[in-house]
Design an enzyme around this catalytic site. Structure first.
Site, PDB file in Angstrom:
ATOM      1  N   ASN A 149      12.513 197.901 133.044  1.00  0.00           N
ATOM      2  CA  ASN A 149      11.400 196.958 132.819  1.00  0.00           C
ATOM      3  C   ASN A 149      10.034 197.517 133.210  1.00  0.00           C
ATOM      4  O   ASN A 149       9.043 197.266 132.541  1.00  0.00           O
ATOM      5  CB  ASN A 149      11.683 195.627 133.523  1.00  0.00           C
ATOM      6  CG  ASN A 149      11.778 195.786 135.014  1.00  0.00           C
ATOM      7  OD1 ASN A 149      12.246 196.795 135.513  1.00  0.00           O
ATOM      8  ND2 ASN A 149      11.328 194.795 135.737  1.00  0.00           N
ATOM      9  N   GLU A 247      17.819 196.660 145.183  1.00  0.00           N
ATOM     10  CA  GLU A 247      16.809 195.693 144.730  1.00  0.00           C
ATOM     11  C   GLU A 247      17.329 195.076 143.449  1.00  0.00           C
ATOM     12  O   GLU A 247      17.367 195.749 142.415  1.00  0.00           O
ATOM     13  CB  GLU A 247      15.474 196.400 144.469  1.00  0.00           C
ATOM     14  CG  GLU A 247      14.860 197.054 145.684  1.00  0.00           C
ATOM     15  CD  GLU A 247      14.460 196.051 146.745  1.00  0.00           C
ATOM     16  OE1 GLU A 247      14.214 194.880 146.399  1.00  0.00           O
ATOM     17  OE2 GLU A 247      14.411 196.435 147.922  1.00  0.00           O
ATOM     18  N   CYS A 281      11.148 191.455 137.539  1.00  0.00           N
ATOM     19  CA  CYS A 281      12.090 190.769 138.424  1.00  0.00           C
ATOM     20  C   CYS A 281      11.396 189.685 139.242  1.00  0.00           C
ATOM     21  O   CYS A 281      12.045 188.807 139.778  1.00  0.00           O
ATOM     22  CB  CYS A 281      12.748 191.785 139.345  1.00  0.00           C
ATOM     23  SG  CYS A 281      11.537 192.781 140.231  1.00  0.00           S
ATOM     24  N   GLU A 460      12.058 197.829 150.554  1.00  0.00           N
ATOM     25  CA  GLU A 460      11.272 198.994 150.176  1.00  0.00           C
ATOM     26  C   GLU A 460       9.841 198.781 150.678  1.00  0.00           C
ATOM     27  O   GLU A 460       9.530 197.745 151.252  1.00  0.00           O
ATOM     28  CB  GLU A 460      11.283 199.149 148.654  1.00  0.00           C
ATOM     29  CG  GLU A 460      12.675 199.370 148.100  1.00  0.00           C
ATOM     30  CD  GLU A 460      12.692 199.662 146.599  1.00  0.00           C
ATOM     31  OE1 GLU A 460      12.000 198.948 145.853  1.00  0.00           O
ATOM     32  OE2 GLU A 460      13.398 200.601 146.187  1.00  0.00           O
TER      33      GLU A 460
HETATM   34  P1  NDP Z   1      21.044 197.496 135.194  1.00  0.00           P
HETATM   35  O1  NDP Z   1      21.677 197.069 136.454  1.00  0.00           O
HETATM   36  O2  NDP Z   1      21.804 197.354 133.939  1.00  0.00           O
HETATM   37  O3  NDP Z   1      20.620 199.020 135.256  1.00  0.00           O
HETATM   38  C1  NDP Z   1      19.767 199.571 136.244  1.00  0.00           C
HETATM   39  C2  NDP Z   1      19.999 201.061 136.319  1.00  0.00           C
HETATM   40  O4  NDP Z   1      21.323 201.320 136.774  1.00  0.00           O
HETATM   41  C3  NDP Z   1      19.895 201.771 134.969  1.00  0.00           C
HETATM   42  O5  NDP Z   1      19.375 203.063 135.182  1.00  0.00           O
HETATM   43  C4  NDP Z   1      21.339 201.805 134.534  1.00  0.00           C
HETATM   44  O6  NDP Z   1      21.559 202.792 133.574  1.00  0.00           O
HETATM   45  C5  NDP Z   1      22.029 202.117 135.849  1.00  0.00           C
HETATM   46  N1  NDP Z   1      23.430 201.746 135.924  1.00  0.00           N
HETATM   47  C6  NDP Z   1      24.106 200.854 135.155  1.00  0.00           C
HETATM   48  N2  NDP Z   1      25.404 200.785 135.563  1.00  0.00           N
HETATM   49  C7  NDP Z   1      25.539 201.648 136.603  1.00  0.00           C
HETATM   50  C8  NDP Z   1      26.620 201.996 137.469  1.00  0.00           C
HETATM   51  N3  NDP Z   1      27.822 201.439 137.331  1.00  0.00           N
HETATM   52  N4  NDP Z   1      26.393 202.892 138.449  1.00  0.00           N
HETATM   53  C9  NDP Z   1      25.171 203.431 138.608  1.00  0.00           C
HETATM   54  N5  NDP Z   1      24.113 203.145 137.828  1.00  0.00           N
HETATM   55  C10 NDP Z   1      24.278 202.256 136.848  1.00  0.00           C
HETATM   56  O7  NDP Z   1      19.649 196.732 135.131  1.00  0.00           O
HETATM   57  P2  NDP Z   1      18.623 196.733 133.951  1.00  0.00           P
HETATM   58  O8  NDP Z   1      18.222 198.135 133.615  1.00  0.00           O
HETATM   59  O9  NDP Z   1      19.160 195.855 132.881  1.00  0.00           O
HETATM   60  O10 NDP Z   1      17.352 196.062 134.654  1.00  0.00           O
HETATM   61  C11 NDP Z   1      17.170 194.698 134.720  1.00  0.00           C
HETATM   62  C12 NDP Z   1      17.602 194.175 136.064  1.00  0.00           C
HETATM   63  O11 NDP Z   1      16.873 194.819 137.100  1.00  0.00           O
HETATM   64  C13 NDP Z   1      17.294 192.703 136.223  1.00  0.00           C
HETATM   65  O12 NDP Z   1      18.389 192.058 136.824  1.00  0.00           O
HETATM   66  C14 NDP Z   1      16.108 192.688 137.165  1.00  0.00           C
HETATM   67  O13 NDP Z   1      15.968 191.519 137.921  1.00  0.00           O
HETATM   68  C15 NDP Z   1      16.401 193.863 138.029  1.00  0.00           C
HETATM   69  N6  NDP Z   1      15.197 194.312 138.699  1.00  0.00           N
HETATM   70  C16 NDP Z   1      15.063 194.100 140.046  1.00  0.00           C
HETATM   71  C17 NDP Z   1      13.897 194.460 140.700  1.00  0.00           C
HETATM   72  C18 NDP Z   1      13.737 194.272 142.168  1.00  0.00           C
HETATM   73  O14 NDP Z   1      12.817 194.854 142.726  1.00  0.00           O
HETATM   74  N7  NDP Z   1      14.566 193.500 142.833  1.00  0.00           N
HETATM   75  C19 NDP Z   1      12.782 195.055 139.960  1.00  0.00           C
HETATM   76  C20 NDP Z   1      13.033 195.240 138.556  1.00  0.00           C
HETATM   77  C21 NDP Z   1      14.210 194.883 137.955  1.00  0.00           C
HETATM   78  P3  NDP Z   1      21.516 202.437 132.002  1.00  0.00           P
HETATM   79  O15 NDP Z   1      20.289 201.650 131.733  1.00  0.00           O
HETATM   80  O16 NDP Z   1      21.469 203.759 131.395  1.00  0.00           O
HETATM   81  O17 NDP Z   1      22.766 201.662 131.743  1.00  0.00           O
END
Ligand code: NDP
Length: 479
Positions: A149, A247, A281, A460
């Protein structure tokens, strides 16, 4: 265009020669391909990081700072290119990437590059002949995994403190938004970052991301992403006793009390709900409004939402761009259908936006406001992560707090009131890692950042991040 891995100081393709397509969400067309890296690529990255660690961790803070500041300058030099790339990859308007994402990436690097020049450790004088001092030492090789995002913004938010503290990093951006991380690797090379200090491996989360987490040599994992993925990471990492910073998702409440200036606050609440297509988020997705102003506020909010033009991210007139992927578009639309099925009324939006010309096949959704749903229904409980918010009336402060705290999430809340006593009462009682009062997304990089409940573990920002990326070692001396 080929996006490449950055391993041991060089840009390389995947060892298996397997590639993935990268799609521009505003047009639905493939604009690049990226490595579908696997455990072999991660192994090479970890080995490079291990080799670099003794040298990088032995540099003085000032030496590390100098290299990191050169990286920050490199981002500034390629500012427009990075903003355009971020927009193309993620779907957000170029103007927003210029106003938010890329400046923040510069700030992340500069902040931690200079913070390490001003930190100190602690000493404890036990008695006149015993003194303790506490070292804070880098951990070694650490993994950083970030979402789609705010791609470069969140990628650098993790990498900067890790590197500043003296660790070497194996990082993975989201497979949906790899482009700015690739440009960032070129910037690191040009800035003179020694080989192996930072390694960027592109690929799927379930393959490449999982391999980073599962590798016994990555001693800490800093992850931002969804709650379900966070739980999977915790399951993999826990038996190896890795340090974890997670996070995760949010379902953030916005509390509007009856004493506010309705029009002024409606403008800010619209921004808090719909910026970046609601794909932040921290966006407020449940808007609680005190009954005496409910109707007036609802109308003011609808007027404000009507000004949010959805359009080509390249146009400065587009306030919102495209959602990140077709899959995400379908998810968001399915929640709007669910809202109707749960008895909600769609007050505005509620559908896909079809543009003409270049963006005819893009993934656009109109900003959507829904009323008439109880706090316990799925639409008010589950994270949608798109331009969809609900509006809910309340009578008392207690009722507002019960509603706000009724989800399993606890990332960020915003409270809108001029009553200072209420501010303090409510801020203490909100189950949330971050509370904004009469503002939203106002960030000071020194402050702790993170969520409670299912929104995450750890904090963080500022010294919290440097603590996470170091181990404390106490030295006790009798003299
Ligand atoms: P995901 O959890 O799908 O993915 C996040 C990252 O983790 C990506 O790089 C993804 O790779 C990778 N990933 C996926 N599965 C695995 C695994 N089993 N082991 C290790 N890495 C993995 O989230 P999104 O990318 O869909 O992002 C949206 C989410 O992030 C929302 O829930 C949002 O709320 C949260 N978010 C939280 C924030 C915070 O500060 N708390 C800030 C911003 C977002 P790939 O994309 O290649 O599958």
């Amino acid at each position: 265009m080929d996006i490449l891995n950055y391993i041991d100081g060089t840009l390389v393709g995947p060892r298996s020669d397997a590639w993935l397509d990268s799609v521009e969400p505003a047009t639905g067309t493939v604009h690049a391909r990226l490595p579908r890296s696997n455990a072999d690529d991660v192994q090479a990255a970890v080995e490079a990081a291990e080799r670099a660690f003794p040298m990088w961790s032995a540099l003085t803070a000032a030496q590390r700072s100098e290299i990191m500041l050169a990286i920050a300058r490199g981002i500034k030099e390629r500012f427009d290119e990075l903003a355009e790339a971020e927009s193309m990859d993620q779907g957000k308007p170029v103007w927003l990437a210029k106003a938010m994402d890329i400046p923040r990436a510069v700030d992340n690097i500069s902040f931690f590059a200079t913070e390490i020049l001003h930190t100190h450790t602690r000493a404890f004088e036990t008695n006149t002949s015993v003194i303790n001092y506490t070292l804070r030492q880098p951990i070694g090789v650490v993994g950083c995994i970030s979402p789609w995002n705010l791609p470069l913004y969140l990628f650098t938010w993790k990498i900067a403190p890790a590197l500043a503290a003296g660790n070497c990093v194996v990082a993975k951006p989201s497979e949906l938004t790899p482009l700015t991380a690739f440009l960032f690797s070129q910037i690191c090379i040009d800035a003179g970052l020694p080989p192996g200090v930072l390694n960027i491996v592109h690929g799927l989360g379930a393959e490449c991301g999982k391999a980073i987490v599962a590798h016994p040599k990555t001693k800490a994992i800093s992850f931002t992403g969804g709650t379900v993925t966070g739980a999977d990471i915790a399951r993999t990492a826990a038996p190896m006793f890795k340090k974890l910073s997670l996070e995760l998702g949010g379902k953030n409440p916005t509390l509007v009390f009856a004493d506010v200036d309705v029009d002024a606050v409606a403008k800010k609440v619209a921004r808090a709900s719909f910026t970046n297509q609601g794909e932040i988020c921290l966006c407020g997705s449940r808007i609680f409004v005190q009954r005496p102003i409910y109707d007036a506020f609802k109308q003011a909010l609808l007027r404000e939402i009507a000004t949010i033009t959805v359009g080509d991210p390249r146009e400065t007139t587009s306030r919102n761009g495209a959602l990140v992927s077709e899959q995400h578009l379908e998810k968001v639309l399915s929640y709007i259908d669910l809202a109707r099925a749960e008895g909600g009324t769609v007050l505005c939006g509620g559908e896909r936006v079809h543009l003409e010309g270049r963006c005819a096949n893009g993934y656009f959704v109109a900003p959507t406001l829904i009323e008439g749903l109880g706090t316990e229904c799925r639409v008010n409980q589950e994270e949608i992560f798109g331009p969809v918010a609900t509006i809910i009336p309340f009578d008392t402060e207690d009722e507002a707090l019960r509603g706000a705290n009724s989800t399993t999430y606890g990332l960020a809340a915003s409270v809108w009131t001029n009553d200072v006593s209420r501010v303090h009462r409510v801020a203490r009682l909100l189950e949330s890692g971050i509370v904004w009062v009469n503002t939203w997304l106002e960030r000071d990089l020194r402050t702790p950042f993170g969520g409670v409940k299912s929104s995450g573990v750890g904090r963080e920002g500022g010294e919290e991040a440097l603590r996470f990326f170091t181990e404390a070692k106490n030295v006790c001396i009798q003299f």
